[in-house]
Design an enzyme around this catalytic site. Structure first.
Site, PDB file in Angstrom:
ATOM      1  N   ASP A  82       7.062  -6.244  -5.358  1.00 40.30           N
ATOM      2  CA  ASP A  82       7.208  -5.286  -4.260  1.00 40.30           C
ATOM      3  C   ASP A  82       6.183  -4.154  -4.417  1.00 40.30           C
ATOM      4  O   ASP A  82       6.026  -3.605  -5.510  1.00 40.30           O
ATOM      5  CB  ASP A  82       8.640  -4.730  -4.294  1.00 40.30           C
ATOM      6  CG  ASP A  82       8.962  -3.876  -3.083  1.00 40.30           C
ATOM      7  OD1 ASP A  82       8.431  -4.168  -1.992  1.00 40.30           O
ATOM      8  OD2 ASP A  82       9.767  -2.925  -3.228  1.00 40.30           O
ATOM      9  N   HIS A  83       5.525  -3.813  -3.328  1.00 43.20           N
ATOM     10  CA  HIS A  83       4.504  -2.750  -3.332  1.00 43.20           C
ATOM     11  C   HIS A  83       3.523  -2.906  -4.486  1.00 43.20           C
ATOM     12  O   HIS A  83       3.289  -1.977  -5.254  1.00 43.20           O
ATOM     13  CB  HIS A  83       5.150  -1.353  -3.369  1.00 43.20           C
ATOM     14  CG  HIS A  83       5.853  -1.003  -2.100  1.00 43.20           C
ATOM     15  ND1 HIS A  83       5.190  -0.557  -0.976  1.00 43.20           N
ATOM     16  CD2 HIS A  83       7.154  -1.069  -1.761  1.00 43.20           C
ATOM     17  CE1 HIS A  83       6.076  -0.361   0.003  1.00 43.20           C
ATOM     18  NE2 HIS A  83       7.269  -0.673  -0.448  1.00 43.20           N
ATOM     19  N   ASP A 104       0.445  -3.801  -1.081  1.00 43.28           N
ATOM     20  CA  ASP A 104       0.505  -2.565  -0.305  1.00 43.28           C
ATOM     21  C   ASP A 104      -0.850  -1.859  -0.338  1.00 43.28           C
ATOM     22  O   ASP A 104      -1.172  -1.134  -1.275  1.00 43.28           O
ATOM     23  CB  ASP A 104       1.604  -1.665  -0.884  1.00 43.28           C
ATOM     24  CG  ASP A 104       1.730  -0.354  -0.130  1.00 43.28           C
ATOM     25  OD1 ASP A 104       0.945  -0.139   0.813  1.00 43.28           O
ATOM     26  OD2 ASP A 104       2.618   0.444  -0.476  1.00 43.28           O
ATOM     27  N   GLY A 216      12.652   0.651   3.677  1.00 44.88           N
ATOM     28  CA  GLY A 216      13.392   1.893   3.890  1.00 44.88           C
ATOM     29  C   GLY A 216      14.710   1.643   4.601  1.00 44.88           C
ATOM     30  O   GLY A 216      15.090   2.353   5.523  1.00 44.88           O
ATOM     31  N   ASN A 237      14.081  -4.662   3.162  1.00 44.74           N
ATOM     32  CA  ASN A 237      14.101  -4.227   1.766  1.00 44.74           C
ATOM     33  C   ASN A 237      15.193  -3.185   1.578  1.00 44.74           C
ATOM     34  O   ASN A 237      15.339  -2.273   2.403  1.00 44.74           O
ATOM     35  CB  ASN A 237      12.763  -3.597   1.397  1.00 44.74           C
ATOM     36  CG  ASN A 237      11.703  -4.642   1.139  1.00 44.74           C
ATOM     37  OD1 ASN A 237      11.662  -5.667   1.831  1.00 44.74           O
ATOM     38  ND2 ASN A 237      10.860  -4.402   0.161  1.00 44.74           N
TER      39      ASN A 237
END
Ligand SMILES: [Zn+2]
Length: 291
Positions: A82-83, A104, A216, A237
């Site tokens: 993630d990211h 990202d 978010g 997410n």
């Protein structure tokens, strides 16, 4: 069952009108709770580990546990970085068996984001790894607890939202499988009531041609989630809400306990709480029963 390409998972969600929950799982307790919920609910699920969380749990330590959970699960599971921001995190994750990467590049200007994301896609495609890119910017305000460096006032800046026409071009040029879009959500705890730009989301979905991802998710109402799913979100997410809720329960439980509390008892209760929160999320996202 078990391991399944994230691209395939999200295409099914888009087609059938649900969203696959993507949980940040930073330790074994979280992984166990989430997988138990997914199996009982018959829900596909994505386990993820964010580069921002490497300081709590090194990627090299959690990766084999996630790969094992994915392999043995009785429902479809993907594991995602993630990211991912650094090239080393992205390549390490692929090397360690992650079958999906969220790269990202949203902090870069457009052309640089295209260039870097394309590079990741080129490597990922040869390994059968799915890639999610981000265009626009889902903010991370300093006061929201998501370890953000953004000024709190940034949440009012709609110029950071994803532009639908640019989204189409971004997807064509990079070859990503899914797009994280900005349309009013915020990482961490919401500092004020969220207002989602659903019209924009609909335009992004129509322009994109790939599944849309919402970051978010913590702090949105069930009706916000449903509206976003109905307008094309296929992956959501979720972390902050779960992390806080589970600790609220733990605090209550510890305050009420009189005798010695053994760590293993505490741990089993924590796993149970993660499981129950994950179950609620799966029902809200309509992923329950889809596996
Ligand atoms: Zn995110």
């Amino acid at each position: 069952m078990a391991r399944i390409a994230m691209s395939e998972m999200l295409r099914d969600a888009s087609r059938r009108g649900y969203a696959v929950p993507c949980f940040n799982a930073i330790n074994l307790d979280m992984i166990r709770g989430i997988i138990e919920a997914a199996e009982e609910e018959r829900s596909p699920v994505i386990l993820c580990h964010a580069e921002i969380h490497f300081k709590y749990t090194p990627l090299e330590q959690i990766a084999p546990i996630m790969v094992d959970a994915m392999t043995r699960a009785k429902v479809p599971v993907s594991i995602l970085l993630d990211h991912g921001k650094s090239f080393s995190a992205v390549t390490n994750a692929m090397h360690l068996g992650f079958n999906a990467i969220m790269f990202d590049g949203s902090e870069y200007e457009y052309e640089e984001n295209v260039r870097r994301t394309s590079e990741v896609v080129k490597i990922a495609k040869t390994l059968g790894v799915s890639v999610e890119g981000e265009l626009g910017y889902v903010t991370r305000p300093r006061s929201g607890g998501a370890e953000g460096e953004d000024d709190d006032s940034i949440i009012d800046d709609t110029s950071l939202y994803t532009d639908p026409a640019q989204a189409r071009e971004f997807i064509e040029r990079t070859g990503i499988d899914a797009l994280a879009a900005a349309f009013g959500t915020v990482h961490g705890v919401y500092l004020k009531k969220p207002e989602l730009d659903l019209q924009r989301l609909e335009k992004i979905r129509d322009a994109a041609g790939v599944p849309i991802v919402m970051h978010g998710g913590s702090g949105l109402s069930d009706s916000d989630f449903i509206a976003a799913i109905d307008k094309g979100v296929a992956k959501i997410n979720y972390y902050t809400g779960m992390a806080l809720k589970v600790m609220d329960h733990a605090k209550e439980r510890l305050a009420q306990s009189k005798d010695n509390v053994f760590y293993h008892e505490f741990m089993m209760n924590i796993i149970h709480d993660f499981k129950e929160d994950a179950r609620q999320i799966m029902r809200t996202f309509r992923s329950s029963g889809q596996a």
